[in-house]
Design an enzyme around this catalytic site. Structure first.
Site, PDB file in Angstrom:
ATOM      1  N   PRO A   1       1.627  -1.287  -0.117  1.00  0.00           N
ATOM      2  CA  PRO A   1      -0.227   0.211   0.278  1.00  0.00           C
ATOM      3  C   PRO A   1       0.873   1.345   0.002  1.00  0.00           C
ATOM      4  CG  PRO A   1      -0.520  -1.743   1.465  1.00  0.00           C
ATOM      5  CD  PRO A   1       0.174  -2.154   0.764  1.00  0.00           C
ATOM      6  N   GLU A   2       0.975   2.523  -1.021  1.00  0.00           N
ATOM      7  CA  GLU A   2       1.315   3.249  -1.497  1.00  0.00           C
ATOM      8  C   GLU A   2       0.032   4.383  -1.585  1.00  0.00           C
ATOM      9  OE1 GLU A   2       4.581   3.819  -4.366  1.00  0.00           O
ATOM     10  OE2 GLU A   2       5.075   0.997  -3.806  1.00  0.00           O
TER      11      GLU A   2
ATOM     12  N   ARG B   1       0.713  -9.918   7.550  1.00  0.00           N
ATOM     13  CA  ARG B   1       2.684  -9.602   7.881  1.00  0.00           C
ATOM     14  C   ARG B   1       2.453  -9.847   9.506  1.00  0.00           C
ATOM     15  NH1 ARG B   1       6.848  -9.432   3.460  1.00  0.00           N
ATOM     16  NH2 ARG B   1       8.479  -9.530   5.162  1.00  0.00           N
TER      17      ARG B   1
END
Length: 278
Positions: free
Chosen positions: A2-3, A113
């Site tokens: 995600p940017e 994660r």
DNA sequence: CGGACAACCTGGCGGC
DNA sequence: TGCCGCCAGGTTGTCC
């Protein structure tokens, strides 16, 4: 991954269901994901607060409450879902936070994660203080970009990933912006010509705006708050295109190298290492 | 300031 | 088919 475009898409997706509603209950099973405060304080402070606004700063999602701000960073594999509170859909084993709203909906934070982080602070600047300019903000002028670039000597690719230099760019859009600007990612920032700086400034804004228009890149983990994929991965010209014919020049195959311990994709024909000026 | 690298995590995948 | 080990990348922190 995600940017900025993925986080912006997430904000737009969750905002309507959240705005002006109260958080009535909070559940979490991953206290390490909570940067601050302690879980008991977190739950107690959140309960009953009305959501005033949902915004974004760099890659942080900022939920402005009556007395506090809830900040969420998705890091690598974070996803936010808004679903009816009894929905079994998107109730995967990676959901570590659930925020129950007063409208029958739940905000769920899933993160396989466990790199993601949640903050509850009275002032969001406590978390966002060191971030550089927003690349899609009108204040991010060519002159401002030139000024910031002038003092830098490092390689341009790692510099674009430096959130205190420019906020919101990650590995995908850094490669895309450099490709669009025709700049080799290993070039030193101090060697960029005037024209290259202009091209990079435009390239950054162009790839980010395109990413938002396509609702983010679901290269692998990213999903929109409704669980579906974004489409920006279909428009990528460099990232993940190793071995494919460059769509820009049709003259060479995209190569992958490592710069600053990051996989870096570029076209050896469009982006020359010794390409000073044009 | 910059560069290198480890740490945080775990799913996915290539190789055997 | 199954196991091993590596890769992925956002960010921080450490060390030179």
């Amino acid at each position: 991954m995600p940017e900025l475009p993925e986080v912006e898409t997430t904000v737009r997706g969750i905002r309507p269901a959240l705005l002006n509603h109260r958080i009535v209950d909070v559940w979490l099973d991953w206290p390490q994901g909570l940067a601050t405060p302690d879980p008991e304080v977190f739950q107690a402070r959140l309960k009953g607060q009305r959501i005033r606004e949902v915004t974004r700063r760099a890659k942080y999602i900022i939920v402005t409450l009556e007395a506090d701000s809830l900040l969420i960073h998705l890091k690598m594999t974070g996803r936010l879902y808004v679903v009816p509170d009894d929905s079994q859909q998107y109730a995967d084993q990676w959901v570590h936070f659930r925020f129950q709203l007063d409208n029958g909906y739940q905000l769920r934070f899933s993160d396989s994660r466990k790199f993601g982080r949640v903050y509850l602070v009275d002032d969001p600047a406590i978390v966002t203080a060191d971030l550089g300019p927003e690349p899609l903000d009108p204040a991010f002028t060519l002159e401002a970009f030139q000024r910031r670039l002038a003092r830098r000597k490092g390689k341009i690719k790692p510099l674009l990933l430096n959130q205190s230099f420019v906020a919101g760019i990650g590995n995908i859009y850094a490669d895309e912006a450099l490709h669009l600007a025709g700049i080799h990612p290993i070039r030193s920032a101090s060697t960029l010509s005037e024209d290259e700086i202009v091209a990079l400034w435009q390239g950054i804004q162009s790839v980010l705006a395109d990413g938002i228009a396509r609702e983010g890149a679901s290269v692998n983990w990213y999903r929109k708050p409704d669980g579906t994929k974004g489409q920006a991965q279909n428009g990528l010209r460099a990232y993940g295109q190793t071995g494919r014919l460059c769509q820009t020049c049709q003259q060479a195959a995209i190569e992958k190298i490592v710069i600053g311990q990051r996989g870096t994709h570029f076209c050896p024909n469009c982006q020359r290492e010794t390409h000073y000026g044009r």
